[in-house]
Design an enzyme around this catalytic site. Structure first.
Site, mmCIF file in Angstrom:
data_model
loop_
_atom_site.group_PDB
_atom_site.id
_atom_site.type_symbol
_atom_site.label_atom_id
_atom_site.label_comp_id
_atom_site.label_asym_id
_atom_site.label_seq_id
_atom_site.Cartn_x
_atom_site.Cartn_y
_atom_site.Cartn_z
ATOM 1 N N GLY A 79 0.851 -1.198 -0.115
ATOM 2 C CA GLY A 79 0.101 -0.072 -0.080
ATOM 3 C C GLY A 79 0.889 1.154 -0.145
ATOM 4 C CG ASP A 107 5.082 -2.810 -5.249
ATOM 5 O OD1 ASP A 107 6.071 -3.674 -5.292
ATOM 6 O OD2 ASP A 107 5.697 -1.688 -4.497
#
Length: 491
Positions: A92, A254
């Site tokens: 995240g 990511d």
């Protein structure tokens, strides 16, 4: 700047609205003494933003996330990912926020995103902050990549926060305002998959189709079509990296976008002397993301995307696997075609026609030139600019660069027989790239408060194919005393 001008800043919240499970509403950290360091006026205008407003006190606070327009809700995005091969189920945005979306002058939806805006619930042990040097590196390199015609996130602005940030030393803090087609990543799909919420995974895929590949919606299997589209986009992107000598440095899942844009320029670099094993990132001790490994690592990442999307490709997982494997197989074919065609164009031997690039003679010349570059540790960028001069009849500059003149002359004779197009070469091979020593020079000066080297470098790389008087030093390799180059991500 008038209040009326401010009111034109309207940010949408489509991502947060459609995928609220992947969005945590959050506020940016207040900056004690902000100062605008650099603003991308043309990009601002493209986004419908007034550069004069963005340069105002309120506009600078907007670029920091400290002034949020009415109706906007900044969010930190959730995603998972493989980092250097190790899986993390929750990563995240630890130091970033999605402010919202803007529609640009071409009607495209673009994310406005902040990097270095403070700790979020995903920060783990990090302080959530960024410093001037790495944020300006991303500004320089992303804008250079855009000028080179390579899909990339863009940089709207860098704002110094007025806060000192502890790294190895105390350094001035900064926030980067970044623009992207979206911030959907392979890791976004990995996170949705690990929740075991197939409905969320489906909504995520539908969101990606709508924003990036609307033609996939009409396919017999829209999710397989989405996957194939991402494979094709990444094959093209990585080939373009390789053709200009770009080393990303941290190709974790990511950091691979669904849109096919280059993202996250932390430890990136451009090769000077041609070296397939080139590694610049201080944390890539095993060379996982070395220059020549980038296509392999992209394919590996796409395999992880396929794993995450299996429930969408076919409800029967056993049936989904061979379908996904076949779709992934397109990567090598597409990458090889893009690389070979691109190299042929760099040699002035093709104007994009696949049949020309595929010719055995041309392919042999492509293989030969990479051997000459590797064996002599030749400056990659300067070699191709000088080769265009050879195509015009002046072979002295390029012959002065190579170690094995006999090998070069034999190769060049066969190359000249195919009548290379020097104009095509000049339009394909950049004169100016963000050379590592010039980037470091600009960042060191900017960290000390002098922005002139930054602006001069940006002037050069913003028009990379057109040589201009006064910019000669920007075409040259690093001085001998520059030493071994190593990059750091700045977190």
């Amino acid at each position: 700047m008038t209040a009326a001008a401010e009111s034109t800043v309207a940010l949408g919240g489509r991502f947060a609205r459609e995928l609220n499970e992947l969005a945590v509403p959050w506020e940016a950290e207040e900056a004690p003494d902000p100062k605008l360091l650099v603003l991308n006026g043309p990009l601002a205008a493209e986004l419908g933003l007034d550069p004069e407003y963005l340069s105002s006190e309120e506009g600078v606070r907007f670029l920091l996330g400290n002034h949020v327009p009415d109706g906007a809700t900044p969010v930190a995005q959730a995603y998972a990912g493989h980092q250097f091969g190790g899986y993390s189920p929750l990563l995240g945005d630890g130091r970033a926020l999605l402010l919202g979306e803007l529609q640009d002058s071409r009607g495209r939806l673009r994310d406005l995103h902040l990097k270095g805006s403070g700790r979020t619930p995903f920060a783990r042990a990090g302080d959530g902050r960024a410093v001037v040097g790495p944020m300006l590196r991303e500004y320089i390199v992303s804008e250079a990549m855009h000028a080179l015609g390579i899909p990339t996130t863009r940089s709207l602005a860098v704002v110094a926060t007025g806060r000192q940030v502890r790294r190895d030393d105390m350094l001035p803090g900064a926030v980067l305002a970044r623009v992207a087609g979206s911030h959907l990543r392979v890791g976004s799909f990995q996170y949705a998959r690990v929740t075991e919420n197939t409905e969320l995974l489906r909504r995520l895929a539908d969101h990606a189709i709508s924003r990036h590949y609307p033609e996939a919606a009409a396919a017999e299997n829209p999710y397989l079509a989405l996957y194939r589209a991402v494979v094709a986009a990444q094959a093209s992107l990585v080939a373009q990296w390789m053709l200009v000598g770009f080393v990303h440095g941290v190709m974790n899942t990511d950091n691979m976008t669904i849109s096919g844009e280059t993202i996250d320029y932390g430890p990136c670099a451009f090769i000077d002397a041609f070296n397939p094993a080139a590694v610049y990132s201080s944390i890539d001790v095993g060379g996982r993301y070395a220059y020549a490994n980038q296509p392999v690592m992209a394919e590996w990442n796409l395999a992880r995307l396929a794993e995450a999307m299996l429930p969408l490709i076919d409800e029967d997982q056993e049936a989904a696997v061979p379908v996904a494997v076949e779709a992934l197989g397109g990567f090598r074919r597409q990458y090889s075609a893009a690389w070979s065609g691109g190299m042929a164009t760099k040699l002035g031997l093709a104007a994009g026609e696949p049949e020309a690039a595929a010719g055995a003679e041309v392919q042999d010349l492509v293989d030969g030139v990479t051997g000459i570059l590797k064996d002599g540790s030749v400056d990659y960028t300067l070699f191709f600019r000088n080769l265009a001069k050879a195509a015009r009849g002046d072979s002295r500059p390029v012959r002065g660069m190579v170690m094995d003149l006999a090998a070069y002359d034999a190769w060049a004779e066969r190359w000249q027989d195919l009548a290379p197009d020097a104009g095509l070469m000049d339009r394909t091979n950049p004169a100016y790239i963000p050379r590592n020593h010039l980037v470091e020079e600009a960042l060191a000066a900017a960290t000390g408060g002098d922005l002139d080297p930054l602006h001069r470098l940006l002037e050069a790389v913003s028009a990379p194919y057109s040589e201009r008087p006064g910019l000669e030093r920007y075409t040259q390799g690093a001085p001998e005393d520059f030493g071994t180059y190593m990059t750091f991500c700045g977190t």
